[in-house]
Design an enzyme around this catalytic site. Structure first.
Site, PDB file in Angstrom:
ATOM      1  N   CYS A 161       0.844  -1.194   0.000  1.00 46.93           N
ATOM      2  CA  CYS A 161       0.000   0.000   0.000  1.00 46.93           C
ATOM      3  C   CYS A 161       0.882   1.248   0.000  1.00 46.93           C
ATOM      4  CB  CYS A 161      -0.916   0.005   1.232  1.00 46.93           C
ATOM      5  SG  CYS A 161      -2.078   1.403   1.257  1.00 46.93           S
ATOM      6  N   ASP A 190       0.438   3.761   1.706  1.00 45.96           N
ATOM      7  CA  ASP A 190       0.436   4.327   3.058  1.00 45.96           C
ATOM      8  C   ASP A 190       1.868   4.612   3.539  1.00 45.96           C
ATOM      9  OD1 ASP A 190       0.350   4.439   6.035  1.00 45.96           O
ATOM     10  OD2 ASP A 190      -1.766   3.974   5.741  1.00 45.96           O
ATOM     11  N   ARG A 193       3.093   4.798   6.290  1.00 46.05           N
ATOM     12  CA  ARG A 193       3.545   4.073   7.484  1.00 46.05           C
ATOM     13  C   ARG A 193       4.002   2.642   7.183  1.00 46.05           C
ATOM     14  NH1 ARG A 193      -2.049   5.243  10.369  1.00 46.05           N
ATOM     15  NH2 ARG A 193      -2.626   4.695   8.242  1.00 46.05           N
ATOM     16  N   HIS A 253      -2.037  -4.041   4.970  1.00 46.82           N
ATOM     17  CA  HIS A 253      -1.876  -3.648   6.378  1.00 46.82           C
ATOM     18  C   HIS A 253      -3.252  -3.464   7.002  1.00 46.82           C
ATOM     19  CE1 HIS A 253      -2.731   0.782   5.894  1.00 46.82           C
ATOM     20  NE2 HIS A 253      -2.463   0.473   4.645  1.00 46.82           N
ATOM     21  N   CYS A 277      -6.254  -0.241   6.872  1.00 46.19           N
ATOM     22  CA  CYS A 277      -6.010   0.432   5.585  1.00 46.19           C
ATOM     23  C   CYS A 277      -7.176   1.369   5.253  1.00 46.19           C
ATOM     24  CB  CYS A 277      -5.837  -0.607   4.478  1.00 46.19           C
ATOM     25  SG  CYS A 277      -5.477   0.130   2.865  1.00 46.19           S
TER      26      CYS A 277
HETATM   27 CO    CO Z   1      -3.471   1.214   3.042  1.00 43.32          CO
END
Ligand code: CO
Length: 216
Positions: free
Chosen positions: A42, A44, A46, A98, A101
């Site tokens: 992803c 993302d 993090r 994750h 999400c």
């Molecule tokens: Co995500």
């Protein structure tokens, strides 16, 4: 708030430190790229592949998009998979989702979110196909997290169905596709045990997913 120039200063410091530790570091790294892994994750911020998997530059080829999707009309992702398998000859493709999400949550709640809404329709399809199982989960967070897992499983199957991976298996290449999920709240990656390494094991995974669907 950070200053954009800090990034360049950070970079100079990092490059100098790497060079000090190994004067030939960049020379060696620049000469060849031979990662054993392709990471599909992803976007993302993090969930940075190299950091959480403890891999140095040169050790993992990476493709990231919102909700770690492998869509068969997405030339970007397909080209990455082809290059990783055909040119880099990676041994492992990891789809790493994750928990928590935002993309998966938006798909489940069918929130309007611009262009991403069209993209997340692929996750929405999974949620609809496995509606009964998801509806039985009372807790909102747990429901989103279960869909995060289902999504990883579906994307592992999608990787396995790409013409690139099918051709690799047909010629007897050693290539496995794995489904992992990362916990934002504990930093731990779990193996979802949906790995496939042949056309037969892919069929087995698809059979299992169908069984899950109809029994739920
Ligand atoms: Co995500």
């Amino acid at each position: 708030m950070g200053d954009i120039r800090d990034l360049l200063e950070n970079n100079r410091r990092w490059a100098a430190a790497m060079q000090a530790a190994d004067p030939r570091y960049f020379e060696t790294l620049a000469a060849q790229q031979a990662p054993e892994y392709l990471w599909i994750g992803c976007s993302d911020s993090r969930v940075p592949a190299n950091v959480i998997a403890g891999l140095a530059p040169g050790e993992v080829f990476v493709h990231r998009n919102v909700a770690n999707l492998v869509v068969h009309s997405d030339l970007n992702c397909l080209a990455v998979v082809e290059y990783a398998v055909e040119a880099l000859r990676v041994r492992h493709i990891i789809v790493c989702g994750h928990y928590g999400c935002g993309g998966v949550r938006a798909a489940l709640e069918a929130q309007p979110c611009g262009l991403a809404g069209n993209w997340l329709g692929h996750v929405r399809d999974i949620a609809l196909a496995r509606q009964a199982e998801l509806a039985a989960i009372a807790d909102d967070t747990a429901r989103v997290n279960r869909l995060c897992e289902m999504n990883v499983e579906a994307q592992v199957a999608a990787v396995g169905r790409t013409s690139t991976v099918q051709a690799a298996w047909a010629r007897g290449a050693r290539l496995s596709v794995h489904g992992w999920i990362y916990g934002l709240d504990n930093g731990v990656i779990e193996d979802l045990d949906v790995s496939v390494s042949s056309a037969e094991s892919l069929q087995e995974l698809e059979r299992r997913s169908k069984v899950n669907r109809s029994s739920s």
